[in-house]
Design an enzyme around this catalytic site. Sequence first.
Site, mmCIF file in Angstrom:
data_model
loop_
_atom_site.group_PDB
_atom_site.id
_atom_site.type_symbol
_atom_site.label_atom_id
_atom_site.label_comp_id
_atom_site.label_asym_id
_atom_site.label_seq_id
_atom_site.Cartn_x
_atom_site.Cartn_y
_atom_site.Cartn_z
ATOM 1 N N ARG A 17 0.885 -1.059 0.047
ATOM 2 C CA ARG A 17 0.127 0.230 0.114
ATOM 3 C C ARG A 17 0.856 1.424 0.014
ATOM 4 N NH1 ARG A 17 -3.083 0.173 4.942
ATOM 5 N NH2 ARG A 17 -1.805 -1.694 5.732
ATOM 6 N N ASN A 73 15.477 2.291 10.559
ATOM 7 C CA ASN A 73 14.415 3.148 10.213
ATOM 8 C C ASN A 73 13.420 2.790 11.374
ATOM 9 O OD1 ASN A 73 12.337 4.400 9.435
ATOM 10 N ND2 ASN A 73 12.187 3.416 7.253
ATOM 11 N N ALA A 76 7.215 4.695 12.650
ATOM 12 C CA ALA A 76 6.418 5.798 13.459
ATOM 13 C C ALA A 76 6.967 5.886 15.057
ATOM 14 C CB ALA A 76 4.916 5.306 13.869
ATOM 15 N N HIS A 79 8.905 9.129 16.044
ATOM 16 C CA HIS A 79 8.075 10.494 16.478
ATOM 17 C C HIS A 79 7.850 10.498 17.852
ATOM 18 C CE1 HIS A 79 8.698 10.697 12.358
ATOM 19 N NE2 HIS A 79 7.540 9.751 12.008
ATOM 20 N N ASP A 86 16.761 6.193 24.213
ATOM 21 C CA ASP A 86 17.684 5.802 25.498
ATOM 22 C C ASP A 86 18.467 4.599 25.318
ATOM 23 O OD1 ASP A 86 16.562 8.101 27.059
ATOM 24 O OD2 ASP A 86 15.447 6.973 28.005
ATOM 25 N N GLU A 97 20.124 7.004 11.286
ATOM 26 C CA GLU A 97 18.575 6.956 10.961
ATOM 27 C C GLU A 97 18.075 7.181 9.607
ATOM 28 O OE1 GLU A 97 16.544 9.869 13.511
ATOM 29 O OE2 GLU A 97 14.962 9.953 12.223
ATOM 30 N N LEU A 100 12.510 6.189 4.291
ATOM 31 C CA LEU A 100 12.091 6.311 2.937
ATOM 32 C C LEU A 100 11.496 7.591 2.489
ATOM 33 C CD1 LEU A 100 10.184 2.993 3.318
ATOM 34 C CD2 LEU A 100 12.259 3.085 1.931
ATOM 35 N N SER A 101 10.496 8.216 3.399
ATOM 36 C CA SER A 101 9.985 9.418 2.834
ATOM 37 C C SER A 101 10.731 10.593 3.196
ATOM 38 C CB SER A 101 8.490 9.496 3.039
ATOM 39 O OG SER A 101 8.471 9.556 4.712
ATOM 40 N N ARG A 110 5.538 14.433 12.091
ATOM 41 C CA ARG A 110 6.653 13.797 11.544
ATOM 42 C C ARG A 110 8.137 14.359 11.584
ATOM 43 N NH1 ARG A 110 4.123 9.051 9.555
ATOM 44 N NH2 ARG A 110 2.094 9.497 8.846
HETATM 45 O O1 CA2 Z 1 9.370 7.446 5.743
HETATM 46 C C1 CA2 Z 1 9.637 6.273 6.563
HETATM 47 O O2 CA2 Z 1 10.618 5.565 5.881
HETATM 48 C C2 CA2 Z 1 8.981 6.377 7.764
HETATM 49 O O3 CA2 Z 1 9.736 6.104 8.968
HETATM 50 C C3 CA2 Z 1 8.016 5.395 7.629
HETATM 51 C C4 CA2 Z 1 6.873 5.155 8.687
HETATM 52 C C5 CA2 Z 1 6.440 6.726 8.827
HETATM 53 O O4 CA2 Z 1 5.524 6.348 10.328
HETATM 54 C C6 CA2 Z 1 7.502 7.691 9.408
HETATM 55 O O5 CA2 Z 1 6.971 8.819 9.690
HETATM 56 C C7 CA2 Z 1 8.389 7.597 8.073
HETATM 57 C C8 CA2 Z 1 5.739 4.308 8.302
HETATM 58 C C9 CA2 Z 1 6.013 2.916 7.690
HETATM 59 C C10 CA2 Z 1 4.738 2.452 7.260
HETATM 60 O O6 CA2 Z 1 4.668 1.820 5.991
HETATM 61 C C11 CA2 Z 1 3.891 1.296 5.327
HETATM 62 C C12 CA2 Z 1 4.021 0.815 4.227
HETATM 63 C C13 CA2 Z 1 3.152 0.373 3.247
HETATM 64 C C14 CA2 Z 1 1.879 0.159 3.817
HETATM 65 C C15 CA2 Z 1 1.504 0.673 5.162
HETATM 66 C C16 CA2 Z 1 2.533 1.103 5.869
#
Ligand code: CA2
Length: 144
Positions: A17, A73, A76, A79, A86, A97, A100-101, A110
């Site tokens: 997704r 990574n 969530a 944050h 710690d 750290e 991806l986004s 975020r």
């Molecule tokens: O951008 C990133 O790598 C994040 O660590 C991804 C986390 C998000 O909470 C961070 O703010 C940024 C979320 C990972 C969830 O990945 C999914 C991928 C496909 C479908 C559902 C969730």
Amino acid sequence: MKILVLHGPNLNMLGTREPEIYGSLTLDDINAALSQLAFDLGIEIECFQTNSEGRLVDRIQSAAGLFDGILINPAAYTHTSVAIRDAIAAAALPAVEVHLSNIHSREKFRTKSYIAPMAIGQICGFGADSYLLGLRAIFNHIKK
Ligand code: CA2
């Protein structure tokens, strides 16, 4: 040199997704690309994903003495997690750290990382390349 690669919650869902945010590669694809890079660099990696904050803390705690650095990574938990912050501080291992986004161009919540101040650096916004750049960064840092 041995690097522990940690993936936080929901990253096991990659490729299923939200490809517009996280890309279309699966976590296995990313781990395979990291393994290829590790081979090219002549280092070892171990990859571990969990949805549990406590299990991430456990893996960080047990990394001392077994690994030379951590590529993480925290997803969530980036944050929210003082516990992971710690644990990284206590492990006294260099950590990078990655995301991806670009966490700085999304929702305001975020933009805050509890982990970044304990890391030698943060790489975000390059999709799977964030991990590969992160592995090169920690490799270069440790080699120096
Ligand atoms: O951008 C990133 O790598 C994040 O660590 C991804 C986390 C998000 O909470 C961070 O703010 C940024 C979320 C990972 C969830 O990945 C999914 C991928 C496909 C479908 C559902 C969730």
